[in-house]
Design an enzyme around this catalytic site. Structure first.
Site, PDB file in Angstrom:
ATOM      1  N   THR A 163       0.808  -1.228   0.000  1.00 45.59           N
ATOM      2  CA  THR A 163       0.000   0.000   0.000  1.00 45.59           C
ATOM      3  C   THR A 163       0.842   1.280   0.000  1.00 45.59           C
ATOM      4  OG1 THR A 163      -0.184   0.139   2.421  1.00 45.59           O
ATOM      5  CG2 THR A 163      -1.859  -1.154   1.253  1.00 45.59           C
TER       6      THR A 163
HETATM    7  N1  ASP Z   1       5.099  -1.357   3.703  1.00 49.07           N
HETATM    8  C1  ASP Z   1       4.003  -2.111   3.090  1.00 49.07           C
HETATM    9  C2  ASP Z   1       4.171  -2.037   1.582  1.00 49.07           C
HETATM   10  O1  ASP Z   1       3.886  -1.032   1.023  1.00 49.07           O
HETATM   11  C3  ASP Z   1       2.701  -1.506   3.500  1.00 49.07           C
HETATM   12  C4  ASP Z   1       1.479  -2.240   2.993  1.00 49.07           C
HETATM   13  O2  ASP Z   1       1.511  -3.022   2.066  1.00 49.07           O
HETATM   14  O3  ASP Z   1       0.390  -2.010   3.593  1.00 49.07           O
HETATM   15  O4  ASP Z   1       4.602  -2.970   0.964  1.00 49.07           O
END
Ligand code: ASP
Length: 344
Positions: free
Chosen positions: A104
């Site tokens: 995300t």
């Molecule tokens: N740090 C993670 C990513 O961006 C955060 C997520 O996926 O919610 O891979």
């Protein structure tokens, strides 16, 4: 599009992120192999549909925490999608839709990048991810997957969308708003329906697949921003810089030193694109003298682009070979719904 046996076909691209992470003992880490979990999820989602779903898995070489994405990461995912869809896309894709599972932190960046890099394709592409790993009691991973799966196969037409929580957003308008809430993404700006189609753009975007990713980045205006930092940013991002300004496109860069730095970038052919950090409203460089000074030093107004869409648009157009006046013109136009065209 359906297979010979009447089944729908889905391309599933798994890139990493919290969705498939496990606890390493010193924080969550991405897992390359999710075992049979993806297949299990597809089977469960297919069972909700009246037709079987044939699916194919594609993975980029690196499965990562998306915070570690580099200049080329999102473009290589887009290239992977283009390669799997093949040239059949225009005549009728072998896939009814594409579902991309991504971290995300840079989900909005990756989805916006795909929206530009794949702007010529006809197959719907849906990006999703999760705030909690698969299997977390009460977590969002299974739910988001199911919604994105249905959206990818809904026959909603071409374009790249971001489906997350209860939101279904145009990729070029989406931003991550929360580091905690399941409703982590929002689009505060309306989709601007493109009204112009640019001759040659589709072919240029398609022809750029696999080319070296331009080094594009962003610098945010703060009180006291020194021209030396702008110079350093231009060195770090020699192919293009997004300047995140205040309000209508202002920054403390109207002095002589800043002007020299910006004019130097213009002379070297490094585009500088001004956007606003405000969630509403657009850049209007001529409104204030300090903004007009930026325009006089060659800075291009980026209307109401989000930071993610601005970086993605600049990178995609540069990779497609656009430079100078032609690039500046395209940056002013609304190509895929990413901005109010300038002058509105
Ligand atoms: N740090 C993670 C990513 O961006 C955060 C997520 O996926 O919610 O891979």
């Amino acid at each position: 599009m359906t297979g010979a046996d009447g089944a729908e076909r889905l391309l599933l691209v798994y890139c990493g992120g919290t969705f498939g992470m496990r606890d390493s003992g010193r924080g969550l880490v991405a897992q390359r192999d999710l075992g049979g979990v993806l297949g299990e999820l597809v089977r469960e989602c297919s069972a909700q549909r009246s037709r079987d779903v044939d699916w194919e898995l594609a993975q980029p070489p690196e499965i990562i925490d998306s915070a570690e994405a580099g200049h080329g990461t999102a473009l290589s995912i887009a290239d992977l999608i283009r390669e799997r869809l093949g040239s059949a896309d225009r005549a009728g894709s072998p896939f009814a839709g594409v579902l991309v599972v991504h971290g995300t932190d840079t989900l909005a960046h990756a989805a916006a990048q795909a929206a530009f890099a794949l702007a010529d394709l006809r197959t719907p592409v849906v990006y999703t991810g999760a705030m909690h790993p698969l299997g977390t009691p009460g977590g969002d991973a299974e739910r988001n997957f199911a919604r994105a799966f249905a959206a990818a196969l809904a026959g909603g037409g071409p374009g790249v969308r971001l489906v997350f929580g209860s939101a279904d957003l145009p990729a070029v308008r989406a931003v991550k708003r929360s580091s905690e809430a399941d409703e982590a993404f929002a689009a505060t700006r309306p989709l601007a329906e493109p009204t112009t189609s640019v001759p040659g753009l589709a072919a240029a975007l398609a022809g750029a697949a696999g080319a070296i990713p331009p080094r594009v980045g962003m610098l945010t205006a703060v009180p006291g921003l020194p021209p030396a930092l702008v110079e350093a940013a231009l060195l770090a991002f020699p192919d293009g810089l997004v300047l995140e300004c205040y309000g209508a496109g202002t920054a403390p860069l109207s002095g002589r030193d800043a002007r020299e730095v910006l004019l130097g970038a213009r002379d070297r052919g490094t585009p500088v694109l001004a956007i606003t950090r405000c969630a509403h409203g657009a850049v209007e460089l001529q409104r204030y003298a300090v903004g007009a000074a930026l325009a006089e030093a060659g800075v291009i107004g980026g209307s109401d682009l989000t930071a993610e869409a601005a970086i993605a648009k600049l990178r995609a157009l540069l990779r497609a070979g656009y430079t100078g006046e032609r690039l500046a013109l395209l940056l002013r136009l609304n190509l895929v719904g990413e901005q109010r065209p300038l002058g509105e």
